[in-house]
Each structure stands twice: as C-alpha cells, then as structure tokens.
Design a protein around this motif. Sequence first.
Motif, short mmCIF file in Angstrom:
data_model
loop_
_atom_site.label_atom_id
_atom_site.label_comp_id
_atom_site.label_asym_id
_atom_site.label_seq_id
_atom_site.Cartn_x
_atom_site.Cartn_y
_atom_site.Cartn_z
N TYR A 166 46.56 66.28 45.29
CA TYR A 166 48.02 66.26 45.38
C TYR A 166 48.41 66.31 46.86
N TYR B 134 46.58 67.20 52.06
CA TYR B 134 46.68 68.07 50.89
C TYR B 134 46.88 69.49 51.39
N MET C 23 52.06 69.31 36.50
CA MET C 23 51.26 68.30 37.20
C MET C 23 49.77 68.56 37.00
N LEU D 265 55.70 69.57 47.89
CA LEU D 265 55.30 68.64 46.83
C LEU D 265 56.35 68.51 45.73
#
Length: 339
Positions: A63, A69, A153, A217
């Motif tokens: 992600y 990340y 997610m 995110l």
Amino acid sequence: MIKRLIAFAAVFLFLFAAYSRYSFAELYNPDDAKANALAGSYYTATSNGMDISYVPVSTLTSYKVGNNYFGALVYGSPHGDYKNGEYRFLGYTWFGDDYTNIGFPPDSYANGAVLEKQQWIPEPWNNVPGAGFNPTYDGTMKFYQNLRQGMLMYYSGGTNINGYTTNGDPNFWDNIQNYVHILAPPTQYAWGLGRMWHNDSDGNLWYLTVPIMPSALLPNSPPPAPEYPDYLVISADSGVTGIAEAGKKYMAKFVVSQSNPNFNSSTQPVVVKAFNNGVKVFETTETVPYGSNIEHSFWWDLPENVSEVKLDFVINLLPKVDEGGVFDASKFAPYILNN
C-alpha cells in the motif's frame, strides 16, 4: 557476436531501468515520519527508557503513495517467537505493551471465514480481562475512517495472511470503533495497530491484530462516518505552574461543550472521564446541551519515579434508545496535557 551481446545488454539495461522506475518501492523517510509523529500530542521520542523507531511491516508494503510504503512507530527492539523471518513483536507501544507484528505467521488460519460473522467482543477494554485500555482513543470516533479503511483494504485484498474474507456488513463496519482496542494510533505516515477478540465455536478466546491506515493513504472521499453529538473539551488547565513536583497535589480544570446543533437535546447523558498516565482520576455522568460549557475540576499528583505526566480527557456517549436507533458511540475530547 559482440553486436548481439551489446544489443542484449542494452535490452537488459532498458528492462532494469523500467523496473526501477515503475516497480521499486522503499520505506517512507523514517526521520520525516518520526518528526511528523512527534509534532502531535501522543508520541514522544522515548518511552519507558526506549527510543522511538520507524520500521517496515512486511504485509503492509503493497500500500503505497508514489514509490513509498509506510511503516510503524515502535519503541525498543523486535522480540518474541521467530518464524519465517518474522518476530512476533516489532517492539513496544508507548504504554509498554508488546507491538504485535501483523506479518508474523498466524497461530490459527481462518480458511476463508467471513470476518464480519465472527463473535467479536464489543468494548474489549471492558469485557476481556487483560485486554488493556487506551483512554485517549478506545471506543472513540477519532480514527474511525483509518480503522474502517485500513481493515477493509487489508482483509479484502490479497496481502492478509490470516485467511479472512469480508462481506461488507454495515452493522459491523459502522461500529468498528467499538470492537478494536487501539494499541498504537496511526499518524499521517505511520500505520497504527489495533486488536480485536472473538470466541470460536468451542468458546475459546482468540485475538486478531488489525492495521489502522495512515492518513496519507485515506481516500479523498471516504464513506461518511455516522454522525453523533460533538462533545469536546474546549479548554483545560493542569494546575501546574512551572514543573510538576513528585508527591504534590494539583487541581486540574477542564471545560466540556457540545457543538453539533443537530443534537440539541439535553437528555442524552455522557460519561466524562479524566486519566492521569492511563489511571482514571475523575468520572461523572451529565447532560451537555448544545452551546453550553460545563467546567469540571479534580485533584491529581505526580507519582514518584515518573518524569512525564499525561492527562487525557474522554467523553463517552451512553447507549440511548431514540427514534434514530441505539446510540452507542464515543467522541474523543481532543485535549491532552503534558507537563
């Protein structure tokens, strides 16, 4: 032959350059991540004699924002069981609890079981012995979106190693904050950590470590969070002038308000609590009508051998049957004093 080798080398270099440009990923800058965390009110540079670190989590590296990340903020060093190149714990939380490693092989595999259908225990800080309690965030809406989006997610994607699947049941996801004990809150650039407990068909108690998404995110337009009365602490005074002295008592004062005009009723009771380094030192139940300011005070002291004082104020909306259903939510009073 030489020309063919040169041509092959050129193709290899092109492919390597393309791979580097589009596939290479690295951990977000640790210094920037720590600076961002330390600028907030929760994390400190050291806790329980251990320095803060920013470390990768193996199952969360997919992600990304750009080529970066995000890691986790821990204190101390990895420890515990070691399996498949992973320690069971990445370090410790600010409170000194073990920071569970989501990438550690699970003790039990779910084999495609539906996450929402498990017998999750609500408010584990009240209903699971030894679960722990984070008075700043547990049961609150502070990180509702981070919890919901991070778990959806992870458990809907292909990187979770627990073997769960999801069905999107809104009765579960709309109340996710009531099931997760927050061991470490997320920041803009760091994953947070939570824990849930459930009983299996034989009555055995199991826990599940869950990721809490970094704010960087979060989607631009996440589903709206449920709306509740907006209780908050609008001012607070620790009662300390200068530096707090061990063994001396101080009178702290704080003011509670409710600022959501859509909830103008004065009949919805709330529990107002204050904690001194995680220990409850004040609690009362009251009603706070829209626009009103209610002042409270309590005595507290600095224990021996404690160098930092953290006063937290938490406001919990009591369950109440209304035309809109059952109120069972919390609002965090965003006010933490450090001396």
